[in-house]
Design a protein around this motif. Structure first.
Motif, mmCIF file in Angstrom:
data_model
loop_
_atom_site.group_PDB
_atom_site.id
_atom_site.type_symbol
_atom_site.label_atom_id
_atom_site.label_comp_id
_atom_site.label_asym_id
_atom_site.label_seq_id
_atom_site.Cartn_x
_atom_site.Cartn_y
_atom_site.Cartn_z
ATOM 1 N N ARG A 172 48.939 40.600 34.257
ATOM 2 C CA ARG A 172 48.257 41.621 34.884
ATOM 3 C C ARG A 172 48.555 41.397 37.095
ATOM 4 O O ARG A 172 49.050 39.649 36.263
ATOM 5 N N GLU A 173 48.535 41.656 38.025
ATOM 6 C CA GLU A 173 48.181 41.842 38.739
ATOM 7 C C GLU A 173 47.402 42.068 39.004
ATOM 8 O O GLU A 173 46.278 41.771 40.010
ATOM 9 N N LEU A 174 46.501 43.524 38.715
ATOM 10 C CA LEU A 174 45.032 43.606 39.289
ATOM 11 C C LEU A 174 44.322 43.931 37.958
ATOM 12 O O LEU A 174 44.432 43.928 36.690
ATOM 13 N N ASP A 175 43.409 43.759 38.713
ATOM 14 C CA ASP A 175 41.793 43.736 37.492
ATOM 15 C C ASP A 175 41.792 45.479 37.194
ATOM 16 O O ASP A 175 41.304 46.189 37.708
ATOM 17 N N ASP A 176 40.812 44.855 36.201
ATOM 18 C CA ASP A 176 40.082 46.310 35.714
ATOM 19 C C ASP A 176 39.502 47.021 36.261
ATOM 20 O O ASP A 176 39.565 48.470 35.946
ATOM 21 N N GLU A 177 38.543 46.214 37.073
ATOM 22 C CA GLU A 177 38.515 47.695 38.214
ATOM 23 C C GLU A 177 38.698 48.194 39.423
ATOM 24 O O GLU A 177 38.174 49.377 39.127
ATOM 25 N N LEU A 178 39.313 47.470 39.811
ATOM 26 C CA LEU A 178 40.378 47.955 40.722
ATOM 27 C C LEU A 178 41.291 49.630 39.793
ATOM 28 O O LEU A 178 41.423 50.635 40.278
ATOM 29 N N MET A 179 41.234 48.818 38.030
ATOM 30 C CA MET A 179 42.630 49.903 37.595
ATOM 31 C C MET A 179 41.255 51.169 37.572
ATOM 32 O O MET A 179 42.275 51.983 37.323
ATOM 33 N N SER A 196 53.429 47.616 31.517
ATOM 34 C CA SER A 196 52.792 47.737 32.129
ATOM 35 C C SER A 196 50.750 46.966 31.347
ATOM 36 O O SER A 196 50.020 48.169 31.173
ATOM 37 N N GLY A 197 50.781 46.209 31.657
ATOM 38 C CA GLY A 197 49.875 45.366 31.328
ATOM 39 C C GLY A 197 48.575 45.728 32.171
ATOM 40 O O GLY A 197 47.849 46.014 31.923
ATOM 41 N N ASP A 198 48.999 46.019 33.455
ATOM 42 C CA ASP A 198 47.672 47.264 34.129
ATOM 43 C C ASP A 198 47.026 47.551 33.480
ATOM 44 O O ASP A 198 45.903 48.447 33.364
ATOM 45 N N VAL A 199 48.302 48.997 33.194
ATOM 46 C CA VAL A 199 47.480 50.024 32.394
ATOM 47 C C VAL A 199 47.330 49.871 30.915
ATOM 48 O O VAL A 199 45.879 50.002 30.702
ATOM 49 N N ILE A 200 48.012 48.850 30.116
ATOM 50 C CA ILE A 200 47.086 48.948 28.547
ATOM 51 C C ILE A 200 46.065 48.164 29.200
ATOM 52 O O ILE A 200 44.911 49.231 27.993
#
Ligand SMILES: NC(=O)c1ccc[n+]([C@@H]2O[C@H](COP(=O)([O-])OP(=O)(O)OC[C@H]3O[C@@H](n4cnc5c(N)ncnc54)[C@H](OP(=O)(O)O)[C@@H]3O)[C@@H](O)[C@H]2O)c1
Length: 252
Positions: A172-179, A196-200
């Motif tokens: 991850r680079e971005l948290d759930d709230e931002l995503m 992508s961990g940020d997406v999945i």
């Protein structure tokens, strides 16, 4: 990473290695070689420095996303990370856009200081990611972080984020709230949903591929907070390698 572009009449394979960067090592974390073939008969035409191509084509794609998705009157650019991609993004972003201020944050502050001292224009070195991000209109995340370094809570509404790192399904680079609270653009839906961990892991919904915006089949929505999740596509290397080869062949 093999790809063929009929439109460019180009066939390439990029061989890429990707290692954790050891402290004080002069060996880059990402190394690559691009092989360019003659599409009609498979003859090898050129062996190119894939590391330079990767650095420049990734930044070029982020710049295209930024041109389409950044808010009107963007004044502040923020870069999180100070490695190879930070330099290539800085170069193309300051060439194409006119930001009043450029800020950088890096896990190891000395590298951010070195960055600020070696690029062509003024850069403010920030002591925390939050300080760097607060009020920024365009944010570029170019780290090898495996847990979030950028939080939705910090991001100015309407900002555009190019999320370039976290290229593994559990990184991850971005948290759930931002995503979840941004409009999400990707280079490839298939890649984003597998790599992508940020997406999945956030479960965020993909709004469009960048190509759909370029073709006009999906709107850009620059007034919203937007994330471009970049993973890189083989065809970007193909087009870049052909461009370099053609320029070399023409004696430029
Ligand atoms: N989307 C694409 O097409 C594409 C293409 C190429 C690369 N990438 C990705 O872009 C990212 C940057 O690549 P690069 O070539 O610039 O790598 P690099 O030169 O090795 O730089 C890595 C940067 O990440 C920072 N970092 C490492 N671990 C971290 C952590 N746990 N938390 C926060 N920061 C951390 C490093 O900080 P220190 O100085 O403290 O070590 C350094 O600033 C990588 O994730 C890479 O896989 C994406």
């Amino acid at each position: 990473m093999p790809a063929y572009s009929a439109a460019d009449d180009a066939l390439t394979t990029k061989l890429v290695t990707f290692y954790e960067h050891l402290k004080d090592s002069s060996v880059p974390s990402h190394q690559a070689t691009v092989l360019l073939f003659e599409p009609s008969n498979g003859v090898l035409k050129a062996v190119l420095d894939g590391s330079v191509i990767t650095a420049k084509r990734t930044a070029a794609v982020s710049a295209i996303a930024t041109k389409l998705l950044m808010p009107a009157f963007a004044e502040v650019l923020c870069i999180l990370g100070a490695g190879v991609q930070a330099y290539s993004h800085y170069d193309i972003f300051t060439e194409l856009f006119t930001f009043k201020e450029v800020r950088i944050w890096n896990r190891t502050k000395e590298k951010a200081v070195k960055f600020a001292g070696s690029v062509s224009g003024p850069v403010r070195v920030c002591s925390s990611a939050r300080e760097a991000v607060t009020g920024a209109d365009v944010i570029v995340t170019v780290t090898m972080a495996t847990t979030p370094i950028l939080f939705g809570d910090w991001v100015k509404p309407g900002a555009h984020i190019n999320a370039v790192g976290a290229s593994r399904p559990d990184w991850r680079e971005l948290d759930d709230e931002l995503m979840k609270n941004s409009v999400l653009f990707v280079d490839s839906r298939d890649a984003a949903l597998t790599e992508s961990g940020d997406v999945i892991l956030s479960g965020a919904e993909i709004f469009a591929e960048l190509g759909e915006v370029l073709k006009g089949t999906k709107p850009a929505l620059p007034e919203k907070t937007t994330v471009f999740k970049s993973l890189g596509m083989a065809v970007e290397d193909t087009v870049a390698a052909k461009f370099v080869y053609d320029a070399w062949s023409a004696g430029n």
